[in-house]
Design a protein around this motif. Sequence first.
Motif, PDB file in Angstrom:
ATOM      1  N   VAL A 195       0.806  -1.324   0.057  1.00 55.40           N
ATOM      2  CA  VAL A 195       0.022  -0.137  -0.140  1.00 55.40           C
ATOM      3  C   VAL A 195       0.991   1.320  -0.032  1.00 55.40           C
ATOM      4  O   VAL A 195       0.509   2.583  -0.241  1.00 55.40           O
ATOM      5  N   ARG A 196       2.111   1.281   0.315  1.00 52.61           N
ATOM      6  CA  ARG A 196       2.926   2.296   0.282  1.00 52.61           C
ATOM      7  C   ARG A 196       3.285   2.979  -1.099  1.00 52.61           C
ATOM      8  O   ARG A 196       3.678   1.874  -1.883  1.00 52.61           O
ATOM      9  N   PRO A 197       2.843   4.159  -1.324  1.00 56.66           N
ATOM     10  CA  PRO A 197       3.083   4.716  -2.949  1.00 56.66           C
ATOM     11  C   PRO A 197       4.767   4.583  -3.099  1.00 56.66           C
ATOM     12  O   PRO A 197       5.678   5.108  -2.475  1.00 56.66           O
ATOM     13  N   GLY A 198       4.842   3.856  -4.260  1.00 54.60           N
ATOM     14  CA  GLY A 198       6.297   3.851  -4.831  1.00 54.60           C
ATOM     15  C   GLY A 198       7.259   2.790  -4.480  1.00 54.60           C
ATOM     16  O   GLY A 198       8.258   2.744  -4.903  1.00 54.60           O
ATOM     17  N   PHE A 199       6.582   2.083  -3.462  1.00 52.43           N
ATOM     18  CA  PHE A 199       7.466   0.873  -3.021  1.00 52.43           C
ATOM     19  C   PHE A 199       7.429  -0.263  -3.798  1.00 52.43           C
ATOM     20  O   PHE A 199       6.122  -0.625  -4.431  1.00 52.43           O
ATOM     21  N   ASP A 200       8.316  -0.861  -4.323  1.00 50.76           N
ATOM     22  CA  ASP A 200       8.386  -2.092  -5.294  1.00 50.76           C
ATOM     23  C   ASP A 200       9.124  -3.201  -4.786  1.00 50.76           C
ATOM     24  O   ASP A 200      10.312  -3.100  -4.546  1.00 50.76           O
TER      25      ASP A 200
ATOM     26  N   PHE B 226      12.741   5.794  -3.406  1.00 49.67           N
ATOM     27  CA  PHE B 226      11.657   5.533  -2.292  1.00 49.67           C
ATOM     28  C   PHE B 226      12.381   6.310  -0.965  1.00 49.67           C
ATOM     29  O   PHE B 226      13.766   5.870  -0.548  1.00 49.67           O
ATOM     30  N   PRO B 227      11.234   6.973  -0.344  1.00 50.21           N
ATOM     31  CA  PRO B 227       9.977   7.357  -0.650  1.00 50.21           C
ATOM     32  C   PRO B 227      10.000   8.111  -2.010  1.00 50.21           C
ATOM     33  O   PRO B 227      11.104   8.659  -2.575  1.00 50.21           O
TER      34      PRO B 227
END
Length: 254
Positions: A48-53, A128-129
């Motif tokens: 759910v964290r934006p940008g986490f791959d 990230f972030p």
Amino acid sequence: MSTVDLPAVTDPSKSCGPASSNVTRSMLGYLALAGPFYVVVSLAQALVRPGFDLSRHEWSLLAVGHHGWIQCANLVLTGLMTIVGGIGAWRALPPTTRGRRWVGALLTAYGTALVGAGVFRADAADGFPLGTPAGRPAQPSPHGLLHLLCGSIGFACLIATCFLVARIYARRSDRRAAAVSVLVGVLFTSAFAGIASGAGNSAVNIVFTLAVIISYAWLTAVAVDLYRLTRRIDREREDADLARRGRLADGQDR
């Protein structure tokens, strides 16, 4: 894994009492819970964290950013549970077990390192972030260096625990459990070496993430195995007490 066989010299009548055994089993419960707790909380954030791959970023990067406190708390709580579980493992193993103190010490050190990794956050890296430049920081921060140090010490303790537990299983003639423990130790050593080399490619990161999950599954299995061992000791102690009371009763009747 099958239950560890007790040494022939173990005297169940001299083992710790029921109250002490219950405390030990509670401690082992924390060790069994630590891994699933850490994995579930980390994966939930990663999704759910934006940008986490997941293919590019290590879970330690989740401690960075606006919601980073969640992963910091995750690391600290997992570490505390591992510390308690390490003490429980030391208490659960029979006193005659070679390496018993080292198992407890290594797991306690691993848990302490996890707490340290939660207190000292990793540096933002690899985009990230969101807004962070690509690649690793040119100049690591003091807290970033301490995070890496805690992680290195903790992973070394976990690897050593794998091989030590493998030796304990081997002495009990439990070849399957010993082989699994060695395989986990080798896998995690290889994965940690790959991530520490700074290769930074997706394959290395994915293998490292899988190694973390597998090592925690192994640790949970060991905790469950030791839990069963304490149950077996209790049963043998109760049987010995009943036999002794029977002998005393026979003597009084005569």
